[in-house]
Design an enzyme around this catalytic site. Sequence first.
Site, mmCIF file in Angstrom:
data_model
loop_
_atom_site.group_PDB
_atom_site.id
_atom_site.type_symbol
_atom_site.label_atom_id
_atom_site.label_comp_id
_atom_site.label_asym_id
_atom_site.label_seq_id
_atom_site.Cartn_x
_atom_site.Cartn_y
_atom_site.Cartn_z
ATOM 1 N N HIS A 553 0.837 -1.202 0.000
ATOM 2 C CA HIS A 553 0.000 0.000 0.000
ATOM 3 C C HIS A 553 0.872 1.251 0.000
ATOM 4 O O HIS A 553 2.072 1.207 0.315
ATOM 5 C CB HIS A 553 -0.898 0.015 1.231
ATOM 6 C CG HIS A 553 -0.121 0.078 2.525
ATOM 7 N ND1 HIS A 553 0.545 -1.015 3.041
ATOM 8 C CD2 HIS A 553 0.131 1.113 3.381
ATOM 9 C CE1 HIS A 553 1.147 -0.676 4.176
ATOM 10 N NE2 HIS A 553 0.913 0.622 4.396
ATOM 11 N N ASP A 555 0.917 5.183 1.737
ATOM 12 C CA ASP A 555 0.347 5.894 2.888
ATOM 13 C C ASP A 555 -0.262 7.217 2.446
ATOM 14 O O ASP A 555 0.235 7.861 1.513
ATOM 15 C CB ASP A 555 1.430 6.178 3.939
ATOM 16 C CG ASP A 555 1.971 4.909 4.577
ATOM 17 O OD1 ASP A 555 1.242 3.892 4.565
ATOM 18 O OD2 ASP A 555 3.118 4.945 5.071
ATOM 19 N N HIS A 605 4.856 -0.124 -0.027
ATOM 20 C CA HIS A 605 5.491 -1.010 0.945
ATOM 21 C C HIS A 605 4.460 -1.951 1.561
ATOM 22 O O HIS A 605 3.244 -1.739 1.460
ATOM 23 C CB HIS A 605 6.191 -0.215 2.037
ATOM 24 C CG HIS A 605 5.278 0.728 2.794
ATOM 25 N ND1 HIS A 605 4.806 1.894 2.253
ATOM 26 C CD2 HIS A 605 4.732 0.635 4.039
ATOM 27 C CE1 HIS A 605 4.028 2.515 3.131
ATOM 28 N NE2 HIS A 605 3.965 1.761 4.225
ATOM 29 N N ARG A 615 4.171 -8.060 17.739
ATOM 30 C CA ARG A 615 4.965 -6.912 17.326
ATOM 31 C C ARG A 615 4.109 -5.648 17.442
ATOM 32 O O ARG A 615 2.935 -5.633 17.041
ATOM 33 C CB ARG A 615 5.444 -7.083 15.888
ATOM 34 C CG ARG A 615 6.225 -5.886 15.342
ATOM 35 C CD ARG A 615 6.440 -5.992 13.844
ATOM 36 N NE ARG A 615 7.176 -4.852 13.322
ATOM 37 C CZ ARG A 615 7.121 -4.437 12.067
ATOM 38 N NH1 ARG A 615 6.359 -5.080 11.185
ATOM 39 N NH2 ARG A 615 7.819 -3.396 11.673
#
Length: 624
Positions: A553, A555, A605, A615
Site C-alpha cells: 500500500h 500511505d 510497501h 509486534r
Amino acid sequence: KVETGFDVIFAGGPEELLKKFQKANHKVVFAADGILWPDKRLADKYPVVHIGKRYLNSGGFIGYAPYINRIVQQWNLQDNDDDQLFYTKIYIDPLKRVCNSCNFFCFIDFVVLYEVVLKFENGKARAKNTFYETLPVAINGNGPTKILLNYFGNYVPNSWTQDNGCTLCEFDTVDLSAVDVHPNVTIGVFIEQPTPFLPRFLDILLTLDYPKEALKLFIHNKEVYHEKDIKVFFDKAKHEIKTIKIVGPEENLSQAEARNMGMDFCRQDENCDYYFSVDADVVLTNPRTLKILIEQNRKIIAPLVTRHGKLWSNFWGALSPDGYYARSEDYVDIVQGNRVGVWNVPYMANVYLIKGKTLRSEMNERNYFVRDKLDPDMALCRNAREMGVFMYISNRHEFGRLLSTANYNTSHYNNDLWQIFENPVDWKEKYINRDYSKIFTENIVEQPCPDVFWFPIFSEKACDELVEEMEHYGKWSGGKHHDSRISGGYENVPTDDIHMKQVDLENVWLHFIREFIAPVTLKVFAGYYTKGFALLNFVVKYSPERQRSLRPHHDASTFTINIALNNVGEDFQGGGCKFLRYNCSIESPRKGWSFMHPGRLTHLHEGLPVKNGTRYIAVSFIDP
C-alpha cells in the site's frame, strides 16, 4: 571605639568610618533617628536640629575610648533596662551633650524606607540615602525592618571588602573532602500530591554523592496512587540505607503534621547532624547537592531550584506588608544567575538543609509548620524569622529544577506520557532516546533503503509505557475495513490498531512530532519544512492470531514515521517492512528507532509476516 547593635550592618570600611568621625570634630558621636524611643515625653527636651534626624539612637556610636568609658561609668541600672533611655537622658542634659549626625549611621525604619536604596557601580553595591544624598557607613534596621536589613546585608558587607558586591561575607565553611567520617543526615521526603516522574525522584536519592551509611530516610506519602512506587523503591533502598521510616496515606496526616514528624525524626536523634527536607516535585540534577550545602555551614540553607523556562522558584526575595510574596529588586537576577552567591532570604520552600543542633536548640519545639492559617512552609519561615534564625538560598551551583504538579492527571495507566506540556524537560529525559541529539552532531542516521531514513527517537521506557497504555485501553480495531473512527468510515488497508485520539494522547503526539520529528525531517529532506500535522496517529499490533502482516500500500501522507516499540528476536519473530519499488526489506527493526519515508507515489510497501509473538509499532501519516 565603635559600638553597634545586633541589627546594624556596616556599609563602608573602617577607614571611611574613621575619616567621617574625625571630620565631625567631636569626642563621641551617636547615631541619629527620626523616631523617639522609648520615652516620647522627652521630645521637648531634645535640641532642635536643622539638618539630619533629631533623636538619639544607641544602635551605633563612635568615640574616643576614655570619653565613652566616662559615659558608661554612669550606668547604675539593671542589665535588662533600656540602654537607649540611659544614653538619651545623658544626651538631653545640656552639660553632657554630644553631637548627632546622620552621616555616620543611616537608620531604616518603616516611615523612612524610601530613603535607602542600593546603588550598583562597577560590580559593587553601596547603600545610598536618597533623602540626604549621602553614603552611610552603617545601616540600622530596627523593629519590623529586619527583613529589609537582611536584604541589604546580601550586598553592603562586601562593598568595601571584595570586588564581587553580590555575595554575603563568607562564613567558616566546612571542607568535607578533609573528613574521614561524613556528618549524619536524615532526609525527609514529602509526597503531598500526585507527582509526575516519582520513580526517578526516588532513584535520585540513591545516586546522591554521599555515603549511604550516613543517611536515614523519613518518607511521608499522602497518595495511595504512589504506594506501588514507594514499595519498589523500598525494596531497592533497604539494601543501601539501614533506617527507612515510611508514613503512608493510612495515617491520614496533614502536610504540617507530617513535616513536623519528619523534622522531629532528626531532632530526637542526637546523632543526626543535618536534616535535609525535599519535596517530590524537586528534581536534583547535581549529585553533590548535599555536600555543597553542608560545606556552606549555615543553620538553614536551600539550593536554588526553578521551574524550567519560568521565574518560579523555591524562594522569595522580599515579603509584602501582610507577609506574603513580594518581588525583590534582585529576584530575577538571582533566578537567572546574573548575580551569584549565598543569599539571606525571608522565605524558602521545597528543599532545604537544617543543622541538627539548630533543631535541638533554637528550634527545639515540635510544631513549627502550624501557625494561624499559613501554609506549612510559610509557617516554618515565619517562625524562623521571628526566632532570628537566618535562612539562605545558594545559586553558586546548578542544583536542579521544580516540577509542575498542578495539572497532573492520574486517570491513565502511565500518566507521565501526558507531561510533555507541563514538564517538557523531564518528559524528554524519560521518553526521548539518549542518542537523539547525535542525529544532528554525528552521522548516526542510517538509510537502509533509498529515501528510507532510520534514527533513534524513543527510550525503552517510552516504548514500554506506550504499549502498556494501549493494552490497558484494550480496544483494538481488529483490522476491519469498516472503521467509524476515520472520515468516510472505510479503511482500504486496515490494521489492528488503537488511535492516539482514543486514549486522549493526540495533542501530546502532535507536539512530539513538531518538537522531535520535524527537526529530523529538515535534516534528511533538506528544504522541506513540515507542518507537523497528522490526522492518523496510531499503534499497530501484529500477531499470528490476529493480524500477521499487511498487504502492499501507499500511505496517505507526505511522509510517514514508523517507530518500533519492542524487540525482534525477543518479543516476536519475523515482521519488518519491504519497499517493493526498490526490492528492499528491513527485517530487524530496533526498539525505539523510527523509519521515516515518503508516503505517496514512490514508496509502495508492505508489512512482512510475524511468525510468532506480538509486534508493536507506532505510526503517523504526517502532512496528509
